[in-house]
Enzyme design. Structure first.
Site, PDB file in Angstrom:
ATOM      1  N   ASP A 267       0.877  -1.196  -0.165  1.00 36.37           N
ATOM      2  CA  ASP A 267      -0.114   0.144  -0.100  1.00 36.37           C
ATOM      3  C   ASP A 267       0.847   1.087   0.103  1.00 36.37           C
ATOM      4  O   ASP A 267       0.388   2.341  -0.185  1.00 36.37           O
ATOM      5  CB  ASP A 267      -0.936   0.051   1.266  1.00 36.37           C
ATOM      6  CG  ASP A 267      -1.825  -1.170   1.306  1.00 36.37           C
ATOM      7  OD1 ASP A 267      -2.668  -1.517   0.499  1.00 36.37           O
ATOM      8  OD2 ASP A 267      -1.825  -2.029   2.188  1.00 36.37           O
ATOM      9  N   THR A 268       2.133   1.104   0.277  1.00 35.28           N
ATOM     10  CA  THR A 268       2.908   2.133   0.302  1.00 35.28           C
ATOM     11  C   THR A 268       3.461   2.817  -0.887  1.00 35.28           C
ATOM     12  O   THR A 268       4.403   3.757  -0.620  1.00 35.28           O
ATOM     13  CB  THR A 268       3.909   2.021   1.398  1.00 35.28           C
ATOM     14  OG1 THR A 268       4.814   1.001   1.048  1.00 35.28           O
ATOM     15  CG2 THR A 268       3.210   1.800   2.881  1.00 35.28           C
TER      16      THR A 268
END
Length: 581
Positions: A267-268
């Site tokens: 997700d980063t």
């Protein structure tokens, strides 16, 4: 440094608790009772907790007589005053967990592995399945909703004991799919609302879960179940399955790879595809894996047209990954919106990521030579004494073309930590590649029981996996964080059972294909599969890592590596002789 008030709690010093409440900070519950014992005397007592209505914010209102909570409390207290009732309920609880755990048990020369596979992996899986990521000390579903990705990964251990619960979960998740095959990224069960973020991997976890369920149960009636789409209308689970994959195939970029969107599993990496052009190599490998599974499913069902369609798609994706993403010694992580690669030897930071290497092997995209080379690169650049890192070297400067990963502290979280979920996939890839000794080393390097030996450094529970352990790139090397908040327990469990001990489900039955340390001369597994109890003993007299010479089923020589199916309630005795073929 320990603060004085932490080292000397007032209640302990004064011998008196204060019946106080806390609404912020780090709470600690304590119970105080006064018990007098004569010499040699024994007393048995019960401590219990339950929820009641919260007092009004505007009054000093407490639990009112006659309220539902009050009556429930009185009823519960009355029952628990009967010690025999408590014993009965406790025995029921023990029986539940005994039945749950007995559906799969292993006996190997490794007691630590036995402990985790037989008990603690299963317990962590049960908790994450029932509570998603809400159960931990850290952020979870209560704040961000329940993740589709998490729901479909937290099923391996639960599936063996409670397949009907997994079936219900799959049908529920189908309900968060749109008619075009896209999905909510997360959802709230009570309101049935959620967030559609555009993460590239989200739609693919639904077919991943469906296929996992079908291989375990052979319950193909599931495919005929009708489920409503989130934006109206309905379709069979088979239709939901196909739409998820077709949506992903319609979402390819310039290099014929899956577009990144607002992230993939990581997700980063949230700015890589912000403008809609970035492409994900890991996501493309995951798509390839799902396509390969679709081919196997439709081949088994005899759906030749669909088989050919998804086989062609798999070959194209695999070719694109090998053509555009091979960096010489490893696979790059992706292409940014401007078309530039990252996770490449051409980059100064974040030169190599673990996920594209492990999933190149798991998906079958890498041939034998490239599999060996890219996994060797993981060992060379990412290995630490506590397992492989997620990437190397960590980012020291913020890169707005990549995202949050570059804002994390170097050596922590997605910026170079030993991410246990990532490590579980490297472990699996090494087993698939046949390197049992290397895989076994990774297993023990990441095992919480080993890392928690120095509790003052590790700082987390020794019996569950944490999201990550700080890498040598940070001064707190060896410190764990975000326990429970991870799918790694399920993946380590799956990989040990299905690829190390090597008993994994196929549509036709259980396949036997061990890949073990050479020191394992004898090991066993008892596994419930489609209502049949398989008791399998492995003999490895020559100390090989792989290879099955003979299989005996109920005293008779069996010529196939797939075990026969039997009537529900049967017990099947299997003996496997390992050796060079």
């Amino acid at each position: 440094m320990i603060r004085l008030r932490d080292a000397n709690p007032e209640a302990v010093e004064l011998g008196q608790c204060f019946n106080s409440e806390i609404t912020a900070g780090d709470p600690c519950a304590s119970i105080q009772s006064e018990i007098e014992l004569e010499a040699g005397e024994e007393k048995e007592f019960v401590i219990f907790m339950f929820l009641v209505d919260k007092p009004s914010l505007h009054t000093n209102e407490r639990l009112k007589k006659g309220s539902k909570s009050y009556l429930k409390a009185v009823e519960t207290i009355g029952k628990l005053r009967d010690i025999e009732y408590v014993h009965k309920k406790f025995e029921e609880l023990k029986k539940y967990w005994d039945n749950y755990l007995q559906t799969l048990q292993v006996q190997t020369p490794d007691e630590k592995l036995n402990l985790f596979i037989n008990v603690w992996n299963r317990y962590q899986i049960a908790v994450t399945f029932d509570m998603s990521r809400n159960a931990g000390y850290y952020h979870g579903g209560l704040l961000f909703g329940t993740g589709i990705r998490d729901q479909m990964q937290d099923i391996f251990g639960e599936l063996i004991a409670n397949p009907e619960k997994v079936r219900d979960r799959i049908i529920e998740v189908c309900g968060y799919q749109f008619k075009d095959g896209s999905m909510l990224h997360n959802f709230f069960r009570i309101s049935k609302s959620g967030e559609k973020t555009g993460h590239s991997d989200t739609p693919l976890w639904l077919p991943f879960g469906i296929i996992t369920y079908l291989k375990e149960t052979a319950d193909f009636r599931l495919l005929d179940e009708k489920v409503e789409f989130y934006d109206g209308g309905s379709g069979t689970v088979l239709r939901h399955l196909i739409k998820a994959v077709d949506f992903s195939l319609s979402n390819l970029g310039k290099h014929g790879l899956l577009k990144f969107g607002r992230g993939d599993w990581n997700d980063t990496l949230d700015y890589v595809g912000l403008k809609g052009k970035g492409e994900t190599v890991w996501g493309s490998e995951f798509l390839a894996y799902v396509l390969k599974e679709m081919v196997e499913l439709f081949n088994y069902l005899g759906f030749k047209k669909l088989l050919r369609k998804y086989l062609d798609a798999y070959l194209k994706i695999a070719n694109n990954i090998n053509r555009f993403c091979w960096d010489g010694k490893w696979y790059i992580r992706g292409f940014k919106d401007d078309g530039k690669p990252f996770g490449s030897s051409r980059n100064k930071e974040g030169k190599i990521f673990a996920n594209p290497q492990s999933w190149a092997v798991i998906s079958g995209v890498a041939d034998e030579e490239r599999a060996k080379i890219c996994l060797a690169s993981v060992e060379k650049y990412l290995d630490t004494p506590k397992g492989p890192k997620i990437l190397h070297p960590p980012f020291t400067k913020v890169d707005p073309s990549i995202g949050l990963a570059t804002r994390c502290v170097p050596g922590k979280k997605e910026n170079g930590a030993i991410f246990n979920h990532v490590a579980s996939w490297v472990f699996l890839a090494e087993l698939i590649a046949g390197d049992a000794e290397r895989a076994y080393k990774i297993y023990h390097a990441t095992l919480p029981l080993n890392n928690a030996i120095d509790a003052d450094i590790y700082k987390m529970e020794p019996y569950v996996y944490s999201e990550y352990v700080t890498s040598p790139d940070h001064q707190t090397f060896g410190e764990a964080s975000h326990s429970w908040l991870t799918g790694s327990s399920d993946w380590f469990f799956k990989s040990v059972v299905e690829y190390m001990i090597g008993v994994r489900p196929t549509y036709a039955g259980l396949l036997v294909d061990p890949c073990v340390p050479s020191v394992w001369k004898n090991f066993k597994i008892t596994r419930l599969f489609r209502g049949v109890k398989y008791e399998i003993e492995f003999l490895n007299p020559d100390g090989v890592n792989k290879g099955v010479k003979e299989i005996w089923v109920n005293g008779r020589r069996h010529s196939d590596h797939i075990l026969p199916l039997f009537k529900k309630g049967s017990v099947c005795d299997v003996k496997v002789i390992m050796g060079k073929i």
